[in-house]
Structures are given as C-alpha cells and as structure tokens.
Design a protein around this motif. Structure first.
Motif, PDB file in Angstrom:
ATOM      1  N   GLY A  40       0.784  -1.241  -0.034  1.00 38.37           N
ATOM      2  CA  GLY A  40      -0.067   0.121   0.027  1.00 38.37           C
ATOM      3  C   GLY A  40       0.922   1.404   0.069  1.00 38.37           C
ATOM      4  N   ASN A  41       0.483   2.199   0.930  1.00 35.80           N
ATOM      5  CA  ASN A  41       1.405   3.467   1.208  1.00 35.80           C
ATOM      6  C   ASN A  41       2.409   3.289   2.061  1.00 35.80           C
ATOM      7  N   VAL A  42       2.684   1.997   2.846  1.00 34.60           N
ATOM      8  CA  VAL A  42       3.585   1.738   3.659  1.00 34.60           C
ATOM      9  C   VAL A  42       4.964   1.536   3.190  1.00 34.60           C
ATOM     10  N   SER A  43       5.784   1.753   3.760  1.00 29.02           N
ATOM     11  CA  SER A  43       7.269   1.303   3.713  1.00 29.02           C
ATOM     12  C   SER A  43       7.800   1.309   5.125  1.00 29.02           C
ATOM     13  N   VAL A  44       8.356   0.043   5.161  1.00 34.03           N
ATOM     14  CA  VAL A  44       8.922  -0.269   6.756  1.00 34.03           C
ATOM     15  C   VAL A  44      10.370  -0.960   6.428  1.00 34.03           C
ATOM     16  N   ARG A  45      11.235  -0.023   7.101  1.00 39.20           N
ATOM     17  CA  ARG A  45      12.789  -0.638   7.065  1.00 39.20           C
ATOM     18  C   ARG A  45      12.852  -1.627   8.195  1.00 39.20           C
ATOM     19  N   PRO A  46      13.300  -2.706   8.017  1.00 36.75           N
ATOM     20  CA  PRO A  46      13.422  -3.727   9.218  1.00 36.75           C
ATOM     21  C   PRO A  46      14.600  -3.741   9.799  1.00 36.75           C
ATOM     22  N   VAL A  47      14.772  -4.348  11.089  1.00 37.54           N
ATOM     23  CA  VAL A  47      15.945  -4.071  11.938  1.00 37.54           C
ATOM     24  C   VAL A  47      16.811  -5.686  11.445  1.00 37.54           C
ATOM     25  N   GLY A  48      15.917  -6.674  11.701  1.00 35.87           N
ATOM     26  CA  GLY A  48      16.441  -8.067  11.367  1.00 35.87           C
ATOM     27  C   GLY A  48      16.503  -8.208  10.005  1.00 35.87           C
ATOM     28  N   SER A  49      17.631  -9.461   9.821  1.00 39.77           N
ATOM     29  CA  SER A  49      17.708  -9.798   8.211  1.00 39.77           C
ATOM     30  C   SER A  49      17.058 -11.193   8.181  1.00 39.77           C
ATOM     31  N   PRO A  50      16.434 -11.497   7.137  1.00 37.30           N
ATOM     32  CA  PRO A  50      15.609 -12.632   6.894  1.00 37.30           C
ATOM     33  C   PRO A  50      16.482 -13.975   6.322  1.00 37.30           C
ATOM     34  N   ILE A  51      16.198 -14.906   6.283  1.00 39.14           N
ATOM     35  CA  ILE A  51      16.793 -16.220   5.851  1.00 39.14           C
ATOM     36  C   ILE A  51      16.015 -16.652   4.581  1.00 39.14           C
ATOM     37  N   LEU A  52      16.725 -16.774   3.511  1.00 36.31           N
ATOM     38  CA  LEU A  52      15.918 -17.576   2.349  1.00 36.31           C
ATOM     39  C   LEU A  52      16.079 -18.985   2.388  1.00 36.31           C
ATOM     40  N   ASP A  53      14.795 -19.500   2.857  1.00 33.90           N
ATOM     41  CA  ASP A  53      14.620 -21.005   3.123  1.00 33.90           C
ATOM     42  C   ASP A  53      13.399 -21.689   2.370  1.00 33.90           C
ATOM     43  N   THR A  54      13.959 -22.570   1.431  1.00 32.80           N
ATOM     44  CA  THR A  54      13.263 -23.338   0.700  1.00 32.80           C
ATOM     45  C   THR A  54      12.256 -24.121   1.607  1.00 32.80           C
ATOM     46  N   GLY A  55      12.718 -24.575   2.850  1.00 37.95           N
ATOM     47  CA  GLY A  55      12.046 -25.427   3.770  1.00 37.95           C
ATOM     48  C   GLY A  55      11.070 -24.907   4.732  1.00 37.95           C
ATOM     49  N   THR A  56      10.829 -23.546   4.468  1.00 39.61           N
ATOM     50  CA  THR A  56       9.915 -22.858   4.961  1.00 39.61           C
ATOM     51  C   THR A  56       8.702 -22.459   4.214  1.00 39.61           C
ATOM     52  N   THR A  57       7.566 -23.025   4.366  1.00 40.62           N
ATOM     53  CA  THR A  57       6.382 -22.639   3.382  1.00 40.62           C
ATOM     54  C   THR A  57       6.237 -21.081   3.371  1.00 40.62           C
ATOM     55  N   LEU A  58       5.835 -20.472   4.835  1.00 38.24           N
ATOM     56  CA  LEU A  58       5.483 -19.342   4.968  1.00 38.24           C
ATOM     57  C   LEU A  58       6.743 -17.999   4.940  1.00 38.24           C
ATOM     58  N   ASN A  59       6.485 -16.651   4.668  1.00 38.07           N
ATOM     59  CA  ASN A  59       7.119 -15.665   5.093  1.00 38.07           C
ATOM     60  C   ASN A  59       7.051 -15.556   6.850  1.00 38.07           C
ATOM     61  N   PHE A  60       7.988 -15.361   7.372  1.00 36.30           N
ATOM     62  CA  PHE A  60       7.837 -14.729   8.947  1.00 36.30           C
ATOM     63  C   PHE A  60       8.659 -13.414   9.151  1.00 36.30           C
ATOM     64  N   MET A  61       7.822 -12.396   9.405  1.00 35.86           N
ATOM     65  CA  MET A  61       8.059 -11.321   9.562  1.00 35.86           C
ATOM     66  C   MET A  61       7.876 -10.585  10.877  1.00 35.86           C
ATOM     67  N   SER A  62       8.560  -9.448  11.256  1.00 37.72           N
ATOM     68  CA  SER A  62       8.417  -8.810  12.544  1.00 37.72           C
ATOM     69  C   SER A  62       6.846  -8.637  12.591  1.00 37.72           C
ATOM     70  N   THR A  63       6.676  -8.466  13.918  1.00 36.16           N
ATOM     71  CA  THR A  63       5.171  -8.202  14.517  1.00 36.16           C
ATOM     72  C   THR A  63       4.684  -7.026  13.745  1.00 36.16           C
ATOM     73  N   ASP A  64       5.266  -5.914  13.800  1.00 39.74           N
ATOM     74  CA  ASP A  64       4.571  -4.655  13.370  1.00 39.74           C
ATOM     75  C   ASP A  64       4.463  -4.574  11.744  1.00 39.74           C
ATOM     76  N   VAL A  65       5.364  -5.303  10.769  1.00 40.26           N
ATOM     77  CA  VAL A  65       4.996  -5.414   9.714  1.00 40.26           C
ATOM     78  C   VAL A  65       3.836  -6.358   9.327  1.00 40.26           C
TER      79      VAL A  65
END
Length: 457
Positions: free
Chosen positions: A325-350
C-alpha cells in the motif's frame, strides 16, 4: 562459542536442523553491499522438482508448511522438483549408492541424510513405535546393496529439530547423484534411530546451507554430541564444486506455486519447478536482478552481520524495506532464504500492518496462532527491497488454505505471518511465499545470492 550464538541458533529451529551445540569456525565474510547482478549462464544440470508433498507435522506446527517439486528437463544439470504434503515440501529424486529416493530440498540446513534400512522409529517423546509411524517413502537405504558405500567409523550423525523430531546413527561415504550431477564419496547421515513425522514420500533430505551447520560428531554416543566434537564437513553442492563436477560455484532454485486446489486437496503435486547446478534455473524472468552478500552471524551478539568476525550458517540477506500500500517499513533484523519454510515470517509490526490492509482485513486467531483471512479477500501488493531492487510477491501466494472448519469450509491463512518483534537477534524468514516469485541463485563458495524476478506465471 558464545551463548549469544547458541540462542540465535536455537531460535533457528523453526527452519530445520538444530544441534545441541555448534562448533564455531571463523570466516572472513563479504562486506555488506550489493552489486549489479552476476551474469548467470545456463545450467549444466537442471533437475525438475519431482513433486511437492505435505510438510512434516513438525514444520506444520511451526507454521512452516509448503514445499516444492521437480520435473525432467532437457539440460542434464537441471532437476525438476515436485510438491508433496499438500504443497508443503519440495522434493526431488536422487540416487544414493544406486538406490533411488525422493528427498526434501532444503536451503535451511546442510546435511544430506537418508534413513537406513531396518531403522527404529520413535515418537517425539522418544517412545518406540512401528516403522510406518515415521512415514518414510521407502524401507530405507540398504548399505549392503551399495557397491560404492564406505562406512565412516567412530563418528555419528545426530540432529534434532526444534519440534522434537530427531535422527541419529552412523555416517558413511557414497555416490550421490541428482540429475546429471554425481558426487563421489559424499558424506551422508544414515540414521538408524528416527523420530520423523513423514509424508509417505520422502526418505530423507538434501541440505544446501553452509558447512558449519552440518551434524556429524566425533563420538558414537549421540548423547555426547557437542561443540567440542563436531566435525564440520562439505555439504553436497560444496563437494560438487571441489570435485569440479560443475563449472560454476552456484546452484539455482525456481519454486512454482501449486494451485489453490492442489494446496487444499492434493497429497502430491508433481512438476513444481527446478533446481539447477552451475547456472540459472530455466524459467522466464524479467529484467530485475541483484547480487547481494550472505550475512554471517556475530560471535558476540548472535545477530546477522556483514562484519569480518562472523560465521555462515544460513542464506541470510539484508532487506532494505518491505512495502505494501502506502507503507514502507525498514526492518532491523535480516531474513533467511529458506526453501524448507512455506510461509514468510516477518516482524510483528510488519505482519500486523500488512494484515490490516487485506479487504476484509486478516485477523489474528488466538487459538490457531495465525493470521486468518477470507479465502476471497483482496490482497495488498507486497514488495521486498533487496540491494536496491524491489521484488514483488504475487497475491496468490498470500492466501493459503490451511484446513477446514467443522462445517467443511476451507480456512485460509495469510502467507506472511508473525515472526516476533523486530529485534536484531530475532529470526525472520523469506520462505516459499517469497521464493515462488524469484529465481534464487545461491553461491555458498563466495557467500553470495543472486535474486531475479520471475515473469508472471
């Protein structure tokens, strides 16, 4: 090693393998900067995913649920992947010691293992149960029937997953072939003690992450496996590079999404993409790509870092922003690219902000522990900015069937779920929901990842 690293790696159990302890080896990581996308040649070996199967219950309960597939392709170094377990796991066909198995493709762990014939099956509490409870797809690997198998004496394979699944047993060396790529004397785990909640199709797993995440220990007693006796070894693809089985030190994965119907109803979904060795996976792409360094993990804080004093475990990349939408969030933590995880897991606020923009909004279900959404809801466009490029996620990946209610109606969840507060030492994941939309080309030798936006399909 430090307790900070141990804490982080324990949290990473959501992705897959977790050892009791890790042996820390220092590496010189790349500077945390992106560059123009590497020029990627056509793959030498292209293997279609054989299918996609339902994810193991352990990962289901952790909210990681869907994987991929493989299909035969003209190039010998590209392998098709299939989907099983209601499109929760991506599988490919491999041969070990001349015996054929369907194995999970996992960039979130490093070991190649296959259950040994005659294995003892246990439940998660450690109670012995019948072999069929582990639900492997075959009776297991027969070491006596392999002409190339060699035992690796006085060591053990020992891995425990975050939900309690565990495997332990001997270690051996054998020829592992996937597509046209054949690796000699590859170190593999051949567990005889297995607590595994399988899909009835796979008999093991191929891990493609870094050597420090491998699970072989200099002891024959699994209870004594520790950081002090871990023996890191070369994972399958690293071995292929060392043996000059591929000209280029990278492998490439294109995971196809399954249809909504297949995700809801099909226990096996064939031909869902490719894993390619030595070049880019053969799917249509658009002119949007970037190459970024993999982040290691700090020895003092346990957080992802691009500093020189860090260790590599997973394919962790820096994200500059999430946009919707009109939201842009700069995260603190860095994510892992994992074919073994079905979903995206992001921070609570995002996750909360994104869920609120569905129409009607997605709502967190306390009993289910997930954001639940109307299966026909309108999905806000979601973008992930990495290395100055924004990669978009198709709306079809953001609404996922997750079961039925008492009346038989399908319950849907969002493809992006809550991974905890946005803190540097928390673990976030870009799983299959993201990876369906890019070709991810992994270079474990130079610790780089190239992401290329896929054309609409």
């Amino acid at each position: 090693m430090t307790m900070g690293v141990l804490a982080v790696l324990a949290a990473l159990s959501l992705l897959g393998a977790v050892h009791a302890e890790y042996h820390i080896v220092r590496h010189a990581s790349l500077a945390p900067r992106s560059r123009d996308a590497a020029v990627l040649p056509a793959a030498e070996f292209t293997v279609p995913f054989s299918g996609k199967a339902p994810r193991r219950k352990s990962k289901k309960s952790a909210l990681a649920a869907l994987r991929g597939k493989s299909r035969a392709h003209g190039a010998s170094d590209t392998v098709v992947v299939d989907g099983s377990a209601f499109d929760e796991e991506y599988l490919t066909n491999a041969t070990i010691g001349g015996q054929h198995f369907s194995l999970i493709v996992d960039t979130g762990s490093s070991d190649t293992w296959v259950a040994q014939k005659g294995f003892n099956c246990f439940d998660i509490e450690g109670n012995p149960v019948s072999q069929d409870t582990c639900a492997f797809g075959t009776t297991g690997f027969n070491t006596a029937a392999s002409k190339t198998f060699q035992p690796f004496p006085n060591v053990s394979f020992n891995i425990t997953y975050g939900d309690g699944e565990f495997l332990s047993g001997p270690v051996g060396l054998d020829t592992v072939t996937i597509g046209g790529m054949s690796v000699d004397r590859q170190e593999i785990g051949i567990p005889t003690l297995t607590a595994w909640e399988g899909d009835g199709i796979n008999t093991g797993l191929i891990g493609f992450a870094f050597p420090d995440l491998t699970s072989v220990f200099n002891t024959t007693d699994p209870t004594k496996a520790s950081a002090s006796n871990q023996i890191p070894y070369s994972p399958l693809f690293n071995s292929a590079v060392k043996q000059k089985k591929v000209k280029n030190p990278f492998f490439s994965i294109a995971l196809d999404r399954g249809s909504f119907d297949a995700q809801a109803n099909a226990p096996f979904d064939p031909n869902l993409g490719f894993i390619a060795f030595g070049g880019i996976a053969p799917v249509p792409v658009v002119d949007k790509a970037v190459t970024v360094p993999v982040e290691g993990y700090s020895l003092t804080t346990g957080a992802p870092t691009g500093g020189p004093d860090s260790d590599f475990f997973f394919y962790t990349v820096a994200v500059e922003a999430y946009t919707f939408g009109n939201v842009s969030v700069r995260p603190v933590g860095s994510p892992i690219l994992d074919t073994g995880t079905t979903l995206n897991f992001m921070s609570t606020d995002v996750t909360a902000a994104f869920s609120a923009q569905f129409n009607p909004p997605a709502v967190f279900d306390e009993d289910f522990g997930l954001f639940v959404v109307d299966c026909n809801a309108k999905v806000p466009q979601f973008g992930v900015k990495i290395g100055g490029k924004t990669f978009t996620i198709d709306a079809r990946d953001q609404i996922i069937p997750a079961g039925t209610d008492d009346e038989g109606n399908i319950i849907c969840i969002t493809g992006t779920q809550d991974g905890g507060p946005d803190e540097a030492d928390n673990i976030f994941i870009l799983g299959d929901v993201f990876l369906h939309n890019v070709v991810a080309t992994f270079n474990p030798i130079d610790a780089e990842v190239t992401l290329t936006q896929r054309a609409k399909y």
